[in-house]
Design an enzyme around this catalytic site. Sequence first.
Site, PDB file in Angstrom:
ATOM      1  N   GLU A 101      62.676  54.692  54.614  1.00  0.00           N
ATOM      2  CA  GLU A 101      62.075  56.016  54.649  1.00  0.00           C
ATOM      3  C   GLU A 101      60.654  56.355  55.380  1.00  0.00           C
ATOM      4  O   GLU A 101      60.357  57.269  55.759  1.00  0.00           O
ATOM      5  CB  GLU A 101      61.974  56.727  53.060  1.00  0.00           C
ATOM      6  CG  GLU A 101      63.418  56.999  52.507  1.00  0.00           C
ATOM      7  CD  GLU A 101      64.244  55.926  52.084  1.00  0.00           C
ATOM      8  OE1 GLU A 101      63.587  54.977  51.741  1.00  0.00           O
ATOM      9  OE2 GLU A 101      65.386  55.774  52.037  1.00  0.00           O
ATOM     10  N   ASN A 102      60.195  55.036  55.370  1.00  0.00           N
ATOM     11  CA  ASN A 102      58.681  55.046  56.035  1.00  0.00           C
ATOM     12  C   ASN A 102      58.534  55.360  57.522  1.00  0.00           C
ATOM     13  O   ASN A 102      57.822  55.840  57.930  1.00  0.00           O
ATOM     14  CB  ASN A 102      58.162  53.740  55.711  1.00  0.00           C
ATOM     15  CG  ASN A 102      57.500  53.680  54.265  1.00  0.00           C
ATOM     16  OD1 ASN A 102      57.460  52.354  53.805  1.00  0.00           O
ATOM     17  ND2 ASN A 102      57.263  54.697  53.380  1.00  0.00           N
TER      18      ASN A 102
ATOM     19  N   ASP B 219      51.701  51.157  46.130  1.00  0.00           N
ATOM     20  CA  ASP B 219      51.465  52.585  46.738  1.00  0.00           C
ATOM     21  C   ASP B 219      50.028  52.827  46.447  1.00  0.00           C
ATOM     22  O   ASP B 219      49.348  52.471  45.669  1.00  0.00           O
ATOM     23  CB  ASP B 219      52.198  53.592  45.701  1.00  0.00           C
ATOM     24  CG  ASP B 219      52.484  54.607  46.418  1.00  0.00           C
ATOM     25  OD1 ASP B 219      52.155  54.927  47.272  1.00  0.00           O
ATOM     26  OD2 ASP B 219      53.128  55.613  45.755  1.00  0.00           O
TER      27      ASP B 219
ATOM     28  N   ARG C 254      58.117  56.973  40.149  1.00  0.00           N
ATOM     29  CA  ARG C 254      59.481  57.163  40.670  1.00  0.00           C
ATOM     30  C   ARG C 254      59.694  55.468  41.199  1.00  0.00           C
ATOM     31  O   ARG C 254      58.939  54.771  41.439  1.00  0.00           O
ATOM     32  CB  ARG C 254      59.813  58.054  41.555  1.00  0.00           C
ATOM     33  CG  ARG C 254      58.588  58.159  42.807  1.00  0.00           C
ATOM     34  CD  ARG C 254      59.014  59.184  43.713  1.00  0.00           C
ATOM     35  NE  ARG C 254      57.884  59.196  44.759  1.00  0.00           N
ATOM     36  CZ  ARG C 254      56.746  60.195  44.567  1.00  0.00           C
ATOM     37  NH1 ARG C 254      56.612  60.963  43.585  1.00  0.00           N
ATOM     38  NH2 ARG C 254      55.695  60.452  45.433  1.00  0.00           N
TER      39      ARG C 254
ATOM     40  N   GLU D  65      61.924  45.852  33.257  1.00  0.00           N
ATOM     41  CA  GLU D  65      60.769  46.484  32.635  1.00  0.00           C
ATOM     42  C   GLU D  65      59.638  47.255  33.715  1.00  0.00           C
ATOM     43  O   GLU D  65      59.758  46.474  34.703  1.00  0.00           O
ATOM     44  CB  GLU D  65      59.804  45.471  31.778  1.00  0.00           C
ATOM     45  CG  GLU D  65      60.712  44.963  30.554  1.00  0.00           C
ATOM     46  CD  GLU D  65      61.070  45.753  29.545  1.00  0.00           C
ATOM     47  OE1 GLU D  65      60.459  46.760  29.375  1.00  0.00           O
ATOM     48  OE2 GLU D  65      62.321  45.550  28.873  1.00  0.00           O
TER      49      GLU D  65
ATOM     50  N   ASN E 259      47.811  53.162  49.219  1.00  0.00           N
ATOM     51  CA  ASN E 259      46.816  52.904  50.305  1.00  0.00           C
ATOM     52  C   ASN E 259      46.254  54.078  50.919  1.00  0.00           C
ATOM     53  O   ASN E 259      44.940  54.231  51.379  1.00  0.00           O
ATOM     54  CB  ASN E 259      47.671  51.873  51.387  1.00  0.00           C
ATOM     55  CG  ASN E 259      48.033  50.594  50.652  1.00  0.00           C
ATOM     56  OD1 ASN E 259      47.835  50.206  49.814  1.00  0.00           O
ATOM     57  ND2 ASN E 259      49.154  49.994  51.618  1.00  0.00           N
TER      58      ASN E 259
ATOM     59  N   ARG F 184      54.412  49.534  39.681  1.00  0.00           N
ATOM     60  CA  ARG F 184      54.117  50.625  40.759  1.00  0.00           C
ATOM     61  C   ARG F 184      52.602  51.195  40.455  1.00  0.00           C
ATOM     62  O   ARG F 184      52.308  51.631  39.556  1.00  0.00           O
ATOM     63  CB  ARG F 184      55.003  51.898  40.812  1.00  0.00           C
ATOM     64  CG  ARG F 184      54.658  52.687  41.987  1.00  0.00           C
ATOM     65  CD  ARG F 184      55.998  53.814  42.064  1.00  0.00           C
ATOM     66  NE  ARG F 184      55.616  54.506  43.621  1.00  0.00           N
ATOM     67  CZ  ARG F 184      56.477  55.267  44.419  1.00  0.00           C
ATOM     68  NH1 ARG F 184      57.673  55.045  44.026  1.00  0.00           N
ATOM     69  NH2 ARG F 184      56.295  55.721  45.547  1.00  0.00           N
TER      70      ARG F 184
HETATM   71  C1  FPP Z   1      52.121  52.585  50.409  1.00  0.00           C
HETATM   72  O1  FPP Z   1      50.745  53.248  50.351  1.00  0.00           O
HETATM   73  C2  FPP Z   1      51.957  51.482  51.288  1.00  0.00           C
HETATM   74  C3  FPP Z   1      52.671  51.292  52.502  1.00  0.00           C
HETATM   75  C4  FPP Z   1      53.757  52.346  52.852  1.00  0.00           C
HETATM   76  C5  FPP Z   1      52.841  50.101  53.207  1.00  0.00           C
HETATM   77  C6  FPP Z   1      52.417  48.812  52.347  1.00  0.00           C
HETATM   78  C7  FPP Z   1      51.887  47.832  53.298  1.00  0.00           C
HETATM   79  C8  FPP Z   1      50.893  46.969  53.379  1.00  0.00           C
HETATM   80  C9  FPP Z   1      50.126  46.792  51.925  1.00  0.00           C
HETATM   81  C10 FPP Z   1      50.626  46.232  54.334  1.00  0.00           C
HETATM   82  C11 FPP Z   1      50.628  44.875  53.967  1.00  0.00           C
HETATM   83  C12 FPP Z   1      52.013  44.049  53.830  1.00  0.00           C
HETATM   84  C13 FPP Z   1      51.997  42.678  54.020  1.00  0.00           C
HETATM   85  C14 FPP Z   1      53.251  42.353  53.412  1.00  0.00           C
HETATM   86  C15 FPP Z   1      51.286  41.967  54.652  1.00  0.00           C
HETATM   87  P1  FPP Z   1      50.739  54.826  50.989  1.00  0.00           P
HETATM   88  O2  FPP Z   1      50.316  54.596  52.324  1.00  0.00           O
HETATM   89  O3  FPP Z   1      52.152  55.491  50.557  1.00  0.00           O
HETATM   90  O4  FPP Z   1      49.577  55.634  50.133  1.00  0.00           O
HETATM   91  P2  FPP Z   1      49.790  57.045  49.927  1.00  0.00           P
HETATM   92  O5  FPP Z   1      50.676  57.512  48.858  1.00  0.00           O
HETATM   93  O6  FPP Z   1      48.342  57.130  49.222  1.00  0.00           O
HETATM   94  O7  FPP Z   1      49.675  57.708  51.081  1.00  0.00           O
END
Ligand code: FPP
Length: 240
Positions: A73-74, A26, A194, A207, A28, A188
């Site tokens: 949910e995404n 989480d 959560r 854990e 990104n 996480r």
């Molecule tokens: C959560 O950060 C991340 C995601 C919903 C996407 C995860 C995907 C990757 C890391 C891409 C690469 C994966 C693979 C398997 C190659 P967020 O966007 O919810 O961050 P935020 O809460 O700061 O908005």
Amino acid sequence: MIDGKVKINKHLDLNRLPTHIAIIMDGNGRWATSRGLPRNLGHKAGCENLKKIVQHIYDLGIKYATFFTFSTENWKRPKEEIDGIFNIVRDYLNEDVNQFVKRGAKVVVSGEYKKLPDDLVRAIDNIVEKTKDCDKFILNLAINYGGRDEILRGVNKAVESGKKLETQQDFSKLLYSADLPDPDFIIRTSGEMRISNFMLWQMAYSEFYFTKVYWPSFSPKDLQKALIDYQRRDRRFGKV
Ligand code: FPP
């Protein structure tokens, strides 16, 4: 996967590592916006980091790793962002398939991945097929995954079979993770505390570790710090 040797913290006991580690990547988006960048560059950086961390988990000798890649949910996110994530995952799988085979690493999937775009489904099917006989390391990608959906799907399979389930293991075998042990350790990143519908059945005795570090910045050193914390825990599984 990428090559790279990382120094091992002297407090980390390589003989007491979890068998299965699961990570909710989480932060990104916040990583990107805090740098004035578009959110998808955060996902790109998140993917680069996933490669680094997968390599480190493999080097440590941890056998199973699950990464929460895309939740049911995404789909509520803007289409442009969703397409961006799918393209990043597709390119990663297509580019790294030979590396996986070379390292004896198998890719498996948890989730309704057949409902994803065709090019991504093809990339997943290809890597799953090409790595199916590998068993040195198992990378489980939770993609189009939701814990409650997974349980509901299992219940329906049980009903369809017409047979009463006798044990909890019987139900575990009806889940996407049928061939995986339950995760010992769930991390996480980004400060959220959560579970967001992740591995609800499998986490009964896991854990947990929460860190404020955003996923793209979560380093092998941070992973080792988390593992040292894990090793300080007394896992009793209900016993005294
Ligand atoms: C959560 O950060 C991340 C995601 C919903 C996407 C995860 C995907 C990757 C890391 C891409 C690469 C994966 C693979 C398997 C190659 P967020 O966007 O919810 O961050 P935020 O809460 O700061 O908005």
